[in-house]
Design a protein around this motif. Sequence first.
Motif, PDB file in Angstrom:
ATOM      1  N   ALA B 331       0.721  -0.883  -0.312  1.00 62.71           N
ATOM      2  CA  ALA B 331      -0.293   0.338  -0.144  1.00 62.71           C
ATOM      3  C   ALA B 331       0.756   0.990   0.258  1.00 62.71           C
ATOM      4  O   ALA B 331       1.846   1.331   0.986  1.00 62.71           O
ATOM      5  CB  ALA B 331      -0.873  -0.040   1.193  1.00 62.71           C
ATOM      6  N   GLY B 332       0.735   2.183  -0.829  1.00 58.62           N
ATOM      7  CA  GLY B 332       0.774   3.806  -0.994  1.00 58.62           C
ATOM      8  C   GLY B 332       0.183   4.318  -0.868  1.00 58.62           C
ATOM      9  O   GLY B 332      -0.923   3.856   0.110  1.00 58.62           O
ATOM     10  N   ARG B 333       0.699   5.749  -0.198  1.00 53.16           N
ATOM     11  CA  ARG B 333      -0.223   6.784   0.308  1.00 53.16           C
ATOM     12  C   ARG B 333      -1.593   7.059  -0.678  1.00 53.16           C
ATOM     13  O   ARG B 333      -2.466   6.854  -0.039  1.00 53.16           O
ATOM     14  CB  ARG B 333      -0.282   7.767  -0.005  1.00 53.16           C
ATOM     15  N   LYS B 334      -1.462   6.598  -2.047  1.00 52.21           N
ATOM     16  CA  LYS B 334      -2.629   6.367  -2.943  1.00 52.21           C
ATOM     17  C   LYS B 334      -3.314   5.502  -3.325  1.00 52.21           C
ATOM     18  O   LYS B 334      -4.731   5.484  -3.164  1.00 52.21           O
ATOM     19  CB  LYS B 334      -2.283   7.618  -4.024  1.00 52.21           C
ATOM     20  N   ARG B 351      -8.280   6.350   0.613  1.00 51.00           N
ATOM     21  CA  ARG B 351      -7.482   6.456   0.938  1.00 51.00           C
ATOM     22  C   ARG B 351      -8.480   6.314   2.397  1.00 51.00           C
ATOM     23  O   ARG B 351      -8.649   5.428   3.723  1.00 51.00           O
ATOM     24  CB  ARG B 351      -5.997   6.330   1.326  1.00 51.00           C
ATOM     25  N   ALA B 352      -9.352   7.887   2.701  1.00 44.66           N
ATOM     26  CA  ALA B 352     -10.395   7.535   3.560  1.00 44.66           C
ATOM     27  C   ALA B 352     -11.462   6.680   3.969  1.00 44.66           C
ATOM     28  O   ALA B 352     -11.907   6.654   4.479  1.00 44.66           O
ATOM     29  CB  ALA B 352     -10.912   8.826   3.271  1.00 44.66           C
TER      30      ALA B 352
END
Lengths: 513, 431
Positions: B331-334, B351-352
Motif C-alpha cells: 500500500a502506498g499513500r494513494k 484512502r479515506a
Amino acid sequence: MQTRVLIIGGGATGTGVARDLALRGVECILVDKEDINAGASGANHGLLHSGARYVSRDPEAARECWDENQILKTVAPACIEATGGLFAAVQGDDEGFIADFPGYCEKTGIPCTPVDVQEAREMEPALSERLIAAYAVEDASIDPFKLVLENITEAQSLGCRFLRRMKVVGFEKEKSRIRRVDLENRETGERLAVEVDMVVNASGSWAGQIAALAGASIDLIYSKGTLVITHSRITHRVINRLRRPSDADILVPGGTVSIMGTTSIRMKSLEDIHPTVAEVDRIVEEGAVMIPGLETARYIRAYAGVRPLLGGGGGDDRSASRGFDLVDHAEAGIDNLVTITGGKLTTYRLMAEKTADLVCDRLGISEPCRTRTRPLASHHQTRWTVPGFSPREWFKGHDPEDLLLCECEMVPQSAVDQIIAGFDVFEKKVDLTGIGKRSRIGKGSCQGSFCSVRVAAYLYDRGVASARQGTVDIKTFLNERWKGQRCLLWDSPLIQAELQEAMHCGLFGLELL
Amino acid sequence: MTPVNTFESELAIIGTGLAGMAAAYFSQSLGIRTAQIGVSSSAIYASGYLDLLGVHPVERRQQWTDPFSGIEALVRDAPFHPYARLTRAEIQQALDGFLGFLSGMGLPYERREGVNSFVITPVGTLKPTYAVPESMWAGAVACEKKHPCLIVDFWGLKGFSAIQITQMLSPWPGLRPARIPFPAVGPSVDLYPEQMARSLEIEKNRVRLAEDIRPHLMDAQAVGLPAVLGIYKSAAVRAHLEGLLGVPVFEIPTIPPSLPGFRLKERFETEIARKGVRLFAQKRVLKVETENRKGFVLSVGDQATGEIQDMVRARGVILAGGRFLGMGLRAGRKAIIEPLFGLPVFQPGKRAEWHENDFFNPAGHQINQSGIETDEHFRPLDRSGHPAFENLYAAGSILAHQDWMRQKCGAGLAVATAYAAVRAFMGIKRL
C-alpha cells in the motif's frame, strides 16, 4: 468533600493554576472529565514559541511568548530542548511579507538574525533547494506531557488532589455564589459533592460548556488543528514557513521524532475530534514544499486538537488572537467563578499566574506568585514519559525480576506500579489509557499491539483489573491509539496495523466482545 | 558475486504462510516438481487453531457452530467470496489432506466432523475454530463440559495471566488459576516460550514442573498451561506430564509469536524439503519475467540488499504471498498495488475509505476486502477481466472479497484455495 479552590481542567493551564496555588499554600482540588492533557494541551506542536510567529498581527501575544520563553527555559529546562528555530521562505512565498518580517521582530523586541540561504541549508539539509530567505529565532521544543505531569505532581506533593475521569455535572448556587460543585465518576456513575470557596474554569475548549452549566457565558470558537509525527527526526531546529500563518507551516523536532502541522478547520462541536486522511495528505503535500523529505517520510501518528479561540464573529481563525482571556464572572453575577481560556502552551504559566492572583485576591490571600523563579522540579513519577529514559535506566542496571512490559520502549513493571500508586483512590479504576499517558507504553513501534496485552495481564495479576473490564480496556486503549493511526496507514504502518488486527480480532476476537 | 544458479520447476509457489505451505504440499503430493520461495514471518504468528468459518455476517457478530452451514450462508450473501468458488467436497478434501500432512509430520489435529469448537485465547476470550492441535484439544473439551480445571501460569512469562483467563471464562465452576515458578529458571526472570519449550524437553524439568503443579491440582480434571510444552518432542512432553499428573494437560496459545506457529514452521521446512520440494527459505522473489506468456523466470534473493541469489524457472506460479504483512500486496499513500506481476488490485476508491474510525468495528475495514480477483480456477484477472496469465494462480489471504480476520476463516481459505489452485494447474476436473 470540601476545598477552597476547585480547578476544572487538567491541561497546562489547570495544572499550572494548581501548582501556582499550591505553592502559595492554597488548598485546591483539580478535576478533569478525562485525564491530563485530554484537550489542546495534549494535541499541539510542543513548540515553545519565540514569539516571532505573531509579530506581524499580534505584537502583544508575541511579546508575552518571548518573555515566557525565557522564563520557562530557566525554570523548566528538563521539559525543554533549546533547539533554536528558523523562519524559512521558498520560491513563490510573499516577498513583501519576507521583507517586512525583520522589522516587525525588531519593533516587538524579539531576536531575529538573518541567515544566508546557503548557510541555512547547511544547518538544516532537509530544507528545500528552493529556499530564498531564512532568519534564526529563539524557538524551542517543549514536552507538554512532562510539563503538565511536573506541574500536577508538585501540586499533589503540596496537598492538591487530582481526580481523573470526574465530570462536572452541576453547580449548586446560593444567591450569587457557587456553594457546591457536583461531580460524577465516569466509570462508576457515583456522585461526589465538593463544597468550594472559588471555582476556576480552566477547561480550554470546554470552557463555554462549563460556564453555561454555572449560568455564565463565554464566547469561544473552535478551530481544529491536525498534526503528524514522523518516525525519525527531520531537522535539528524548529522550522517555520516564513509567510502568513497557514496550513502545514511548522516542523518541530522533539527527541527522536519531528511534528509537522497544522491545519485549521472551524468546528461546530467538540464531539468526535479526530484527524482525517484529507488533513494528513494536505500536511504531507504542503509541508513537502518547504521540507521535500516529508513526501517520503514514514509517519507514526497523527492527532488533532481544538484551539479555543476568543470571540466569535467573522474572519479567518488564523488571525484570531492567540492572547488569553481571564474572565471574572462576578460582573455577570457569579462572584466566585473565574474562567481562563485562549492563550498558548508557551504562555500557560503566565495565564496560571494571573488566574491565581485573581483567586488569591478574592480569598484575601496575599501570598505572591512563585512560579516565575522557582524551578519546576523533575519528579520521579514523570520520567516514564521521556523518550529514552526507560532504556537508559534499564541498561544502568536493574532488578532481574522487574520485567519489561513494553519491549519497544522498555517500560518495566515497576514503572506501572509507580504510575498506579499516583492515581487517586476516588477513581476506583486503573486504566491502560491513563498508564499510557504517563509512560511510553503504546508509543513504540508495536503501537500498543503487544504491550497492551502484557500490561492488561499484569493488572489482573496485581488484582487491579477484574472480571471482563481489564480485557475490554485493551479495546479502549487500542482505539485511542487507532485515532492517531488510521489516517496514515500505508507502507510499514499498515503492515503493523494488519498484524494488530490479526492478533486482536483474528485470534482474540475482541471485536465480538 | 557468486554465480546464480537456475532451478527448473513446473510450479513455483510464492509464499510460505499457510496457503503457501498447503500449496507446496498438494503440489508435491501430485508429483509436481515444485519450488517454493518465502520468508515465513507470518507463519510464526499462527496460534495453531485452524479456522474454517466462525462468524457471518460479521456486522451482526453471528457465530457458527456448523462451519459448513456458515459457509453456505456466507456465499449466498457474498457471492464474490473465494469460498463461493469452492464446493463443500473440495473444502473437505483440502482440509483432510492438509491435516493428514500435519499429522504425518508430528503435529496431529483434533476436530469434530462438521462442528466448530470454542477455544481459549491468550486473553481469555473464546473463539470458534474448526481444527485444534491435539495438544490443545483437552482444553476445548473441558471448556465445553465445564469440567473443574486448573489454569497454570509462570512467574516471568509476560502477557499470559491465569487470573485473567479464569476471570474472563467465568462463570465456570471449579476453574482456578495458579502461578508457579518455571522449573530450572528460578522465580521471575524474563521467560520466552521457545526457551521454556526447549527446557521442558529435558525430563527432570518436567518432573519438577509436575511437582510444582500437584499441590494446586485438587479436584481439577484437566490442567491448562501456556503453549510451551516442547518444540520437537511436544507429544512426548505432554504425555509425560499427563502421566505424572494423572489428568489431561492442554496448551493455551500465548501472544504471538507463539510456539504452535514456530513448531509449524520448523516441521514444515524439514518435511517439505524431505518430500522433494525445493524450498528457498527466508528468501523473496524480487522480480518476475514471463517467457512467451507460457512460463515464468523468478529472481530470488535477499529483500534487504536486493541481491539476486537464485533463479527459478517455472511453467506455473501460485501467488500465495498474503496481503500486507506477507508483502503480497503493497500500500502506498494513494493506492494498493501487487508488486510482482502488476496485477490489478480490487480496493476501495480512496484512502479515506480504507479504515473505519472504530478499530473494532465488527463490520470490518474496507481495506480488508481488497486483493486479487480471479476466475473460477483462481487465475488472477487482468484489467479486461480475463486471466492475466494462462498459468498464474492466487491462493490465501491475497484474494479479494474476504475478511479472514473477522470471519475467522483464515486457515480454511488458505488451504482450500491452495488445493483448488494446484488442481487447476494440473487440469484436474473440479469436484
